[in-house]
Design a protein around this motif. Structure first.
Motif, PDB file in Angstrom:
ATOM      1  N   LYS A   1       0.815  -1.211   0.000  1.00 31.99           N
ATOM      2  CA  LYS A   1       0.000   0.000   0.000  1.00 31.99           C
ATOM      3  C   LYS A   1       0.851   1.265   0.000  1.00 31.99           C
ATOM      4  CE  LYS A   1      -4.126  -2.017   2.083  1.00 31.99           C
ATOM      5  NZ  LYS A   1      -5.132  -1.959   3.168  1.00 31.99           N
ATOM      6  N   LEU A   2       2.124   1.106   0.353  1.00 31.12           N
ATOM      7  CA  LEU A   2       3.036   2.241   0.364  1.00 31.12           C
ATOM      8  C   LEU A   2       3.928   2.259  -0.877  1.00 31.12           C
ATOM      9  CD1 LEU A   2       4.086   1.963   4.118  1.00 31.12           C
ATOM     10  CD2 LEU A   2       2.472   3.597   3.127  1.00 31.12           C
ATOM     11  N   VAL A   3       4.212   1.082  -1.429  1.00 31.06           N
ATOM     12  CA  VAL A   3       5.033   0.959  -2.635  1.00 31.06           C
ATOM     13  C   VAL A   3       4.156   0.314  -3.703  1.00 31.06           C
ATOM     14  CG1 VAL A   3       7.178   0.067  -3.614  1.00 31.06           C
ATOM     15  CG2 VAL A   3       7.076   0.670  -1.181  1.00 31.06           C
ATOM     16  N   GLN A   4       3.509   1.137  -4.508  1.00 29.12           N
ATOM     17  CA  GLN A   4       2.487   0.641  -5.434  1.00 29.12           C
ATOM     18  C   GLN A   4       3.020  -0.384  -6.436  1.00 29.12           C
ATOM     19  OE1 GLN A   4       0.208   3.713  -7.415  1.00 29.12           O
ATOM     20  NE2 GLN A   4       0.542   5.123  -5.729  1.00 29.12           N
ATOM     21  N   GLU A   5       4.303  -0.261  -6.798  1.00 27.18           N
ATOM     22  CA  GLU A   5       4.875  -1.190  -7.769  1.00 27.18           C
ATOM     23  C   GLU A   5       4.802  -2.635  -7.282  1.00 27.18           C
ATOM     24  OE1 GLU A   5       6.506   2.830  -8.469  1.00 27.18           O
ATOM     25  OE2 GLU A   5       6.235   1.573  -6.711  1.00 27.18           O
ATOM     26  N   CYS A   6       4.624  -2.804  -5.974  1.00 24.37           N
ATOM     27  CA  CYS A   6       4.563  -4.141  -5.380  1.00 24.37           C
ATOM     28  C   CYS A   6       3.361  -4.946  -5.891  1.00 24.37           C
ATOM     29  CB  CYS A   6       4.499  -4.043  -3.858  1.00 24.37           C
ATOM     30  SG  CYS A   6       6.130  -3.930  -3.078  1.00 24.37           S
ATOM     31  N   TYR A   7       2.304  -4.289  -6.269  1.00 21.29           N
ATOM     32  CA  TYR A   7       1.118  -5.023  -6.722  1.00 21.29           C
ATOM     33  C   TYR A   7       1.448  -5.894  -7.935  1.00 21.29           C
ATOM     34  CZ  TYR A   7      -2.055  -2.585  -3.548  1.00 21.29           C
ATOM     35  OH  TYR A   7      -2.707  -2.128  -2.422  1.00 21.29           O
ATOM     36  N   ALA A   8       2.190  -5.342  -8.874  1.00 16.23           N
ATOM     37  CA  ALA A   8       2.564  -6.133 -10.057  1.00 16.23           C
ATOM     38  C   ALA A   8       3.498  -7.265  -9.664  1.00 16.23           C
ATOM     39  CB  ALA A   8       3.228  -5.230 -11.101  1.00 16.23           C
ATOM     40  N   ASP A   9       4.416  -7.008  -8.731  1.00 17.01           N
ATOM     41  CA  ASP A   9       5.319  -8.062  -8.266  1.00 17.01           C
ATOM     42  C   ASP A   9       4.544  -9.219  -7.655  1.00 17.01           C
ATOM     43  OD1 ASP A   9       7.658  -6.605  -8.940  1.00 17.01           O
ATOM     44  OD2 ASP A   9       7.500  -5.465  -7.086  1.00 17.01           O
ATOM     45  N   LEU A  10       3.541  -8.894  -6.852  1.00 12.80           N
ATOM     46  CA  LEU A  10       2.757  -9.936  -6.193  1.00 12.80           C
ATOM     47  C   LEU A  10       1.926 -10.726  -7.199  1.00 12.80           C
ATOM     48  CD1 LEU A  10       1.651  -8.006  -2.981  1.00 12.80           C
ATOM     49  CD2 LEU A  10       3.308  -9.878  -3.121  1.00 12.80           C
ATOM     50  N   VAL A  11       1.378 -10.024  -8.185  1.00  8.49           N
ATOM     51  CA  VAL A  11       0.597 -10.717  -9.216  1.00  8.49           C
ATOM     52  C   VAL A  11       1.483 -11.723  -9.960  1.00  8.49           C
ATOM     53  CG1 VAL A  11      -0.574 -10.407 -11.433  1.00  8.49           C
ATOM     54  CG2 VAL A  11      -1.166  -8.944  -9.497  1.00  8.49           C
ATOM     55  N   MET A  12       2.691 -11.309 -10.306  1.00  7.77           N
ATOM     56  CA  MET A  12       3.601 -12.221 -10.999  1.00  7.77           C
ATOM     57  C   MET A  12       3.922 -13.435 -10.137  1.00  7.77           C
ATOM     58  SD  MET A  12       6.276  -9.614 -12.890  1.00  7.77           S
ATOM     59  CE  MET A  12       7.224 -10.961 -13.576  1.00  7.77           C
ATOM     60  N   HIS A  13       4.119 -13.207  -8.847  1.00  9.00           N
ATOM     61  CA  HIS A  13       4.435 -14.322  -7.945  1.00  9.00           C
ATOM     62  C   HIS A  13       3.249 -15.276  -7.805  1.00  9.00           C
ATOM     63  CE1 HIS A  13       6.019 -16.566  -4.551  1.00  9.00           C
ATOM     64  NE2 HIS A  13       4.910 -16.308  -3.894  1.00  9.00           N
ATOM     65  N   TYR A  14       2.061 -14.716  -7.586  1.00  5.10           N
ATOM     66  CA  TYR A  14       0.885 -15.578  -7.403  1.00  5.10           C
ATOM     67  C   TYR A  14       0.559 -16.341  -8.687  1.00  5.10           C
ATOM     68  CZ  TYR A  14       0.219 -12.852  -3.119  1.00  5.10           C
ATOM     69  OH  TYR A  14       0.390 -12.256  -1.901  1.00  5.10           O
ATOM     70  N   ARG A  15       0.844 -15.708  -9.845  1.00  2.00           N
ATOM     71  CA  ARG A  15       0.670 -16.426 -11.115  1.00  2.00           C
ATOM     72  C   ARG A  15       1.601 -17.622 -11.200  1.00  2.00           C
ATOM     73  NH1 ARG A  15       0.914 -13.449 -16.838  1.00  2.00           N
ATOM     74  NH2 ARG A  15       1.394 -15.600 -17.365  1.00  2.00           N
ATOM     75  N   SER A  16       2.861 -17.391 -10.866  1.00  2.00           N
ATOM     76  CA  SER A  16       3.856 -18.455 -11.005  1.00  2.00           C
ATOM     77  C   SER A  16       3.606 -19.599 -10.032  1.00  2.00           C
ATOM     78  CB  SER A  16       5.268 -17.898 -10.784  1.00  2.00           C
ATOM     79  OG  SER A  16       5.438 -17.463  -9.449  1.00  2.00           O
ATOM     80  N   THR A  17       2.998 -19.286  -8.875  1.00  2.00           N
ATOM     81  CA  THR A  17       2.709 -20.328  -7.879  1.00  2.00           C
ATOM     82  C   THR A  17       1.288 -20.864  -8.001  1.00  2.00           C
ATOM     83  OG1 THR A  17       2.112 -18.612  -6.258  1.00  2.00           O
ATOM     84  CG2 THR A  17       4.386 -19.418  -6.232  1.00  2.00           C
ATOM     85  N   GLU A  18       0.546 -20.350  -8.989  1.00  2.00           N
ATOM     86  CA  GLU A  18      -0.831 -20.785  -9.261  1.00  2.00           C
ATOM     87  C   GLU A  18      -1.737 -20.611  -8.027  1.00  2.00           C
ATOM     88  OE1 GLU A  18      -0.670 -24.744 -10.791  1.00  2.00           O
ATOM     89  OE2 GLU A  18       0.351 -24.154 -12.627  1.00  2.00           O
ATOM     90  N   ASP A  19      -1.516 -19.499  -7.324  1.00  2.00           N
ATOM     91  CA  ASP A  19      -2.342 -19.186  -6.150  1.00  2.00           C
ATOM     92  C   ASP A  19      -3.517 -18.313  -6.607  1.00  2.00           C
ATOM     93  OD1 ASP A  19      -3.450 -18.436  -3.725  1.00  2.00           O
ATOM     94  OD2 ASP A  19      -1.504 -18.151  -2.748  1.00  2.00           O
ATOM     95  N   LYS A  20      -4.573 -18.950  -7.085  1.00  2.00           N
ATOM     96  CA  LYS A  20      -5.697 -18.225  -7.672  1.00  2.00           C
ATOM     97  C   LYS A  20      -6.443 -17.376  -6.643  1.00  2.00           C
ATOM     98  CE  LYS A  20      -6.422 -21.485 -11.464  1.00  2.00           C
ATOM     99  NZ  LYS A  20      -7.374 -22.393 -12.155  1.00  2.00           N
ATOM    100  N   ALA A  21      -6.537 -17.876  -5.407  1.00  2.00           N
ATOM    101  CA  ALA A  21      -7.234 -17.116  -4.363  1.00  2.00           C
ATOM    102  C   ALA A  21      -6.498 -15.814  -4.072  1.00  2.00           C
ATOM    103  CB  ALA A  21      -7.358 -17.967  -3.102  1.00  2.00           C
ATOM    104  N   ALA A  22      -5.176 -15.887  -3.970  1.00  2.00           N
ATOM    105  CA  ALA A  22      -4.392 -14.686  -3.705  1.00  2.00           C
ATOM    106  C   ALA A  22      -4.465 -13.722  -4.882  1.00  2.00           C
ATOM    107  CB  ALA A  22      -2.937 -15.061  -3.417  1.00  2.00           C
TER     108      ALA A  22
END
Length: 469
Positions: free
Chosen positions: A193-214
């Motif tokens: 919430k403080l470093v907005q660029e983190c949202y894209a980083d998290l999306v890439m990680h959850y995609r790679s780990t197939e964490d659909k809920a996250a």
């Protein structure tokens, strides 16, 4: 007599006026007056008072000028600020930190000089550690990877989110390292919430780990915060790309990415290009839209990404717009900026879209793309070295590039490795492992160098260097 007295009075008044004017013209520089001029925004008046004092060595005047130029936040003014901070720092070592900050902002500093100054500063002031980490992110050749990782770990423990943001940026630049990916995700989950660029980083990680809920949860949070004005259009676009990219690990969500981009009311040329590409992949997103015309409009608006997408589209022989010559022109235009264009130039030459295949030329383009981090290019190189189609079969190189493709998450890599290993000796496998490690290290080293324009000569040089290994 009266007439003479009047004349004398008039001359006296004139003389006094001239003397006052002369005194104003030849007034000595005044520090307080210069500072007052700065406060009211009169830079010309401030310089007339402060610059002579600064040149005579008055520290306060030097600092006032340096801060004034630095606050203008332009490259030219930053250069002037550096000059005054450099002089001031000779008198007051505490001014080395703003000197270094301004040197980095000016963009013309010698990295080795900045590194030396920062090493001196951090011995006394730990607040300079994030700045030192930024320097090592931008110029990784200055320090070993292990030393930089240790520094990133220290900065990540800061209580200040703006300092932790530097650690996040460093881990993002090195996320192909497993430890860095884990640290990046941990920090981003805390500071998104403080470093907005983190949202894209998290999306890439959850995609790679197939964490659909996250993925679903983070996507909903981004939309809510964007509508509240807490996420910028640029960062919303980054999330959409991370969600829908075809080149990243994990299943792309084209529909979800498209929905995010439609929220941007004043889309940039890059947003238009990305939306058009999504429509090419999934026309049902908007049956009334003409994806090709959107791409052409984005290209005319200056989007090289649109040039890349059009080039890819023109290579599709099932497409009525197929045109291999135009595809090559567009891809070569995009290649110096977008390394992904080299993957498609490689395919164009490998498959002979304009006549006979040119495998050696394809190999050069695949190598450039692979060194920029495209796992599909690694896989293409592995396949080329494993077949007898214009390139001499080399199982060691085939295995090495397949290992790299596997490392970067290419789904076809394990199968190729399983087919190669039984026909290779133990020594060949060991050589391939060593080559893969050397190539991996070369990519880290290449990240420290300016990005070269991808001419055929540059490509030939890169190819010969890898062949010699």
């Amino acid at each position: 007599m009266k007439r003479a007295s009047c004349s004398r009075l008039a001359l006296s008044a004139l003389s006094l006026g001239l003397l006052a004017s002369s005194a104003a013209t030849w007034a000595l520089p005044d520090l307080a007056r210069g500072k007052a001029a700065l406060e009211r925004g009169d830079l010309a008046a401030a310089e007339s008072d402060l610059k002579p004092l600064a040149e005579q060595g008055y520290l306060e005047a030097q600092v006032a000028l340096a801060r004034t130029y630095a606050a203008q936040n332009t490259r030219a003014s930053a250069v002037q600020a550096v000059e005054w901070y450099r002089l001031a720092a000779k008198q007051d070592p505490a001014l080395r930190l703003p000197l270094v900050r301004t040197m980095m902002r000016a963009g013309r500093a010698d990295p080795a000089e900045v590194d030396k100054l920062l090493k001196e500063i951090v011995r006394e002031d730990s607040s300079a550690l994030p700045l030192q980490l930024r320097l090592y992110r931008e110029f990784p050749q200055l320090v070993s990877l292990d030393a930089a990782a240790g520094l990133a770990q220290k900065v990540a423990q800061s209580r200040l989110p703006e300092e932790r943001a530097e650690a996040i940026a460093w881990y993002r630049a090195h996320r192909d390292e497993q430890v860095a990916e884990k640290a990046l995700v941990s920090l981003c989950e805390r500071d998104r919430k403080l470093v907005q660029e983190c949202y894209a980083d998290l999306v890439m990680h959850y995609r790679s780990t197939e964490d659909k809920a996250a993925l679903e949860k983070i996507g909903a949070e981004v939309v809510a915060r964007y509508k509240e004005g807490q996420v910028t259009p640029e960062n919303l676009e980054r999330v959409a790309r991370a969600m829908s990219s075809e080149d990243d690990v994990g299943e792309p969500n084209v529909e979800g990415g498209y929905k995010l981009l439609t929220l941007i009311k004043e889309p940039s040329a890059s947003v238009l290009a990305r939306k058009a590409r999504m429509l090419v992949l999934k026309p049902s997103l908007d049956p009334s839209a003409d994806a090709v015309e959107l791409l052409r409009a984005a290209y005319k608006a200056g989007s090289l990404e649109a040039a890349l997408y059009l080039g890819r589209l023109y290579l599709d022989e099932s497409n009525p717009h197929a045109d291999a010559i135009e595809a090559e022109r567009l891809l070569r235009e995009a290649a110096p900026t977008l390394s992904g264009a080299h993957v498609w130039l490689g395919r164009l030459y490998e498959r002979g879209y304009q006549g006979l295949p040119d495998p050696s030329r394809a190999l050069k383009h695949y190598l450039v793309a692979a060194r920029a981090g495209h796992p599909n290019a690694d896989m293409a190189l592995a396949r080329m070295y494993s077949r007898n189609r214009g390139i001499r079969v080399d199982p060691v190189k085939a295995y090495a590039f397949a290992k790299l493709a596997e490392h970067y998450g290419n789904p076809g890599a394990p199968d190729l490795l399983n087919r190669l290993q039984p026909v290779m000796s133990q020594q060949q496998v060991a050589n391939a492992q060593a080559l893969a490690e050397a190539e991996f290290d070369a990519r880290h080293a290449a990240a420290a160098l300016p990005r070269a324009v991808a001419t055929d000569d540059a490509l030939a040089t890169a190819s010969s260097q890898t062949t010699k290994k």
